[in-house]
Design an enzyme around this catalytic site. Structure first.
Site: not given
Length: 330
Positions: A250, A199, A320
């Site tokens: 998320s 990520r 995130e």
């Protein structure tokens, strides 16, 4: 992403025409860039262009529809000493209630796509929707993007953050990305040059802007099977993640060996609420706007989750979601 430098000689911006109209509560200004078919506007609400539906205004806002206009926007920011923030679909972003100073450039209108059947490569502009591309590929019988159908973002954002799902990610299929550098040059970068990890990439926090990307897919597959697999991935998202309220997807990266959602749920935080922001009942790694939430409510809930999980598990969850602007201490 904040840019302190910009391009020279990328697109000539002639004399700027500024109009001011006084209203009851504010002064509205529009700065028209002569020679380009777009305007740089002031005090534009960002709540309408982010998936959380919260956040204050952009001091200045531009939504270029082609590369020349993008270059002109960055050049304008340089000439007026404005910090630059890049906004894609706004699906992985939490904007402060105070808004964002400087110039916000939305790349969502940079759109073009080309499926090359000879090479199996898909070249797309930064503003193209990832779910839309997944459906287009499936309709052509091209394998490779089925997993991405539930990712609510644009190509540019997906390349920068190495978006992923179902054990697949952008880094596995990216051939190259074209980026605009502060000096106005365009450069083609490979996945190795982007330094991909879970990520993240070297583009995060850098001053380079993704303009387009090329992905390697597999044409010639059974169209019905690809469509079925795409539908299956979409259905899995709909049944396991909350889509009935605004969210950013998320909130936290998954620490190994447990998922962030499992840690939050085991800490007893499902349903916990601050203001209009709530830890989703369906998936604990989602924070949803139940209605009327402020950015600071969501920010406070993020910090509360981090503290509670760290107290119980000695794990500091890493967000995130990208948080931009000034947030009030909670």
């Amino acid at each position: 992403m904040t840019i302190s430098q910009t391009a020279e000689n990328v697109c000539k911006v002639s004399t700027l025409a500024t109009s001011k109209q006084e209203t009851v509560n504010s002064i509205e200004k529009k700065v028209y860039v002569i020679g380009s078919d777009f305007a740089i506007k002031s005090q534009t609400s960002l709540a309408t262009v982010t998936s959380y539906r919260v956040g204050g205004p952009a001091e200045w806002y531009a939504a270029p529809r082609n590369l020349a206009a993008l270059e002109a926007s960055v050049k304008y920011a340089k000439e007026h000493d404005l910090a630059v923030t890049i906004l894609g679909a706004g699906s992985n972003l939490l904007v402060s209630d105070r808004g964002i100073s400087g110039l916000v450039i939305a790349t969502r209108h940079l759109r073009h796509s080309h499926f090359d059947p000879q090479t199996g490569q898909l070249t797309v502009a930064a503003g193209e929707s990832i779910p839309s591309l997944a459906w287009q590929a499936a309709d052509l019988g091209w394998e490779g993007l089925e997993w991405a159908v539930g990712i609510p973002g644009t190509v540019g954002g997906a390349v920068v953050m190495n978006a992923g799902a179902h054990s697949s990610c952008i880094a596995q299929m990216l051939v190259s990305a074209e980026v605009l550098s502060p000096d106005g040059t365009l450069k083609i970068l490979t996945p190795d040059e982007l330094g991909y990890a879970y990520r993240t990439s070297l583009l995060q926090g850098s001053d380079r802007i993704v303009t387009q990307a090329t992905f390697q897919l597999k044409p010639g597959a059974d169209r019905a099977l690809v469509i079925a697999a795409t539908k299956q991935h979409k259905q899995h998202r709909l049944t396991t993640q909350p889509y009935n309220f605004p969210s950013c997807g998320s909130v936290f990266r998954n620490p190994k060996p447990h998922s962030a959602g499992w840690l939050i749920e085991q800490t007893g935080l499902k349903g916990y609420q601050i203001g209009g922001a709530q830890v989703a009942q369906l998936h604990a790694n989602f924070i949803v706007n139940r209605g009327g939430a402020k950015a600071n409510d969501i920010f406070g809930l993020i910090r509360h989750i981090q503290q509670r999980v760290q107290d119980r598990w000695s794990i500091l969850l890493e967000p995130e979601v990208k948080m931009i602007g000034d947030f009030q201490p909670v």
